[in-house]
Design an enzyme around this catalytic site. Structure first.
Site, mmCIF file in Angstrom:
data_model
loop_
_atom_site.group_PDB
_atom_site.id
_atom_site.type_symbol
_atom_site.label_atom_id
_atom_site.label_comp_id
_atom_site.label_asym_id
_atom_site.label_seq_id
_atom_site.Cartn_x
_atom_site.Cartn_y
_atom_site.Cartn_z
ATOM 1 N N GLU A 56 -6.501 8.219 -9.125
ATOM 2 C CA GLU A 56 -6.471 7.006 -9.948
ATOM 3 C C GLU A 56 -5.178 6.852 -10.753
ATOM 4 O OE1 GLU A 56 -8.797 4.674 -9.667
ATOM 5 O OE2 GLU A 56 -9.914 5.929 -8.262
ATOM 6 N N VAL A 57 -4.065 7.253 -10.187
ATOM 7 C CA VAL A 57 -2.777 7.054 -10.865
ATOM 8 C C VAL A 57 -2.061 5.807 -10.352
ATOM 9 C CG1 VAL A 57 -2.407 9.480 -11.434
ATOM 10 C CG2 VAL A 57 -1.552 8.577 -9.253
ATOM 11 N N THR A 65 -2.130 3.596 -4.414
ATOM 12 C CA THR A 65 -2.278 2.502 -3.451
ATOM 13 C C THR A 65 -1.546 1.246 -3.907
ATOM 14 O OG1 THR A 65 -4.424 3.376 -2.751
ATOM 15 C CG2 THR A 65 -3.927 1.100 -2.162
ATOM 16 N N LYS A 94 -3.180 5.653 5.824
ATOM 17 C CA LYS A 94 -3.925 6.378 4.794
ATOM 18 C C LYS A 94 -5.074 7.059 5.519
ATOM 19 C CE LYS A 94 -6.596 5.853 0.527
ATOM 20 N NZ LYS A 94 -5.843 6.780 -0.331
ATOM 21 N N ASP A 148 -8.680 0.479 -0.507
ATOM 22 C CA ASP A 148 -7.256 0.810 -0.392
ATOM 23 C C ASP A 148 -6.719 0.400 0.974
ATOM 24 O OD1 ASP A 148 -7.563 1.920 -2.880
ATOM 25 O OD2 ASP A 148 -7.450 4.001 -2.206
ATOM 26 N N GLU A 188 -0.031 7.344 2.733
ATOM 27 C CA GLU A 188 -0.612 7.617 1.416
ATOM 28 C C GLU A 188 -1.636 8.734 1.509
ATOM 29 O OE1 GLU A 188 -3.584 5.659 -1.843
ATOM 30 O OE2 GLU A 188 -2.362 4.252 -0.680
ATOM 31 N N GLY A 228 -5.678 11.618 -3.651
ATOM 32 C CA GLY A 228 -5.500 12.381 -4.877
ATOM 33 C C GLY A 228 -4.123 13.009 -4.942
ATOM 34 N N LYS A 267 1.169 -1.506 -16.321
ATOM 35 C CA LYS A 267 -0.241 -1.592 -15.954
ATOM 36 C C LYS A 267 -0.567 -3.046 -15.630
ATOM 37 C CE LYS A 267 -4.856 -0.322 -17.610
ATOM 38 N NZ LYS A 267 -5.619 0.286 -18.733
#
EC number: 6.3.3.3
Length: 231
Positions: A12-13, A16, A37, A51, A112, A115, A203
């Site tokens: 969750e950083v 994607t 991915k 994603d 990608e 995590g 963000k």
């Protein structure tokens, strides 16, 4: 094969969002870009919010959802753990075999991970082993806030111990009114890690094709990135 592998310092950083934005930016610069991915957990690959769907839409690739993400699991867990719950185990050979079938369909690829680089994907391999096998330079996506210096430094040092090339770091998710740690972390990370900061991205309140493309155009050094990864 030209391209890069996008990983993160954690889940969750924003991997994607960054991956899809870079794909759209390369497409905008007349690059024939594909996306891969291999693993997805917790959502159907065909769901419009997945994603896989975002990567497909932003890259405008002709690859199918199954081409982009061949291994999908129901539980929102690390792929190896989620797979075990379903009685499925994906081998490294399967990941590389699928890669071999799609890699020639585009001139460059954005791959990608799931995590961070130490996430288990199968019985005997991690994300880092896939990166090494694909021989693509890494882009590390990191958080902007307190704690990110340590997380990013450890990711870089582990990657270096594995002999993995690092193209650069993108700090993602800076707030509209950044705290002192958000202001100072990028410079400190670059100095400690000895790896270039490719961009510091805000963000996003709404993730759309337009907002993501504008974000990467305005906040990522594309010329530096292209020099680093050869695309």
């Amino acid at each position: 094969m030209r391209g890069f592998f996008v990983t993160g310092t954690d889940t969750e950083v924003g991997k994607t969002v960054i991956s899809s934005g870079l794909a759209a930016l390369l497409k905008d610069n007349n690059r024939h870009v594909g996306v891969y991915k291999p693993f997805l957990s917790g959502i159907s690959r065909h769901h419009p919010d997945s994603d896989t769907s975002l990567l497909k839409d932003m890259s405008q690739t002709s690859l199918s959802h199954e081409d982009i993400t061949p291994f999908a699991f129901k539980a929102p867990l690390a792929p190896y753990v989620a797979g075990k719950l379903e009685g499925k185990t994906v081998t490294m050979e399967e990941v590389l075999s699928h890669w071999g079938r799609i890699r020639e369909k585009h001139e460059c690829f954005i791959v990608e991970g799931a995590g961070g680089i130490s996430v288990p994907l199968g019985e005997d391999y991690l994300v880092s082993h896939v990166i090494k096998a694909l021989q693509l330079p890494m882009i590390i996506v990191a958080r902007p806030r307190l704690g990110t210096i340590n997380h990013t430094f450890l990711t870089v040092k582990y990657a270096e111990s594995m002999g993995l090339p690092i193209a650069g770091i993108i700090i993602n998710g800076i707030s509209d009114s950044p705290d002192e740690d958000e202001k100072t972390n990028p410079e400190m990370i670059e100095r400690l890690c000895g790896v270039p900061i490719l961009g510091v991205t805000p963000k996003l309140a709404n993730v759309t094709k337009e907002t993501v493309l504008h974000m990467v155009k305005d906040h990522i050094n594309l010329s530096l990135l292209m020099n680093q990864v050869g695309v």
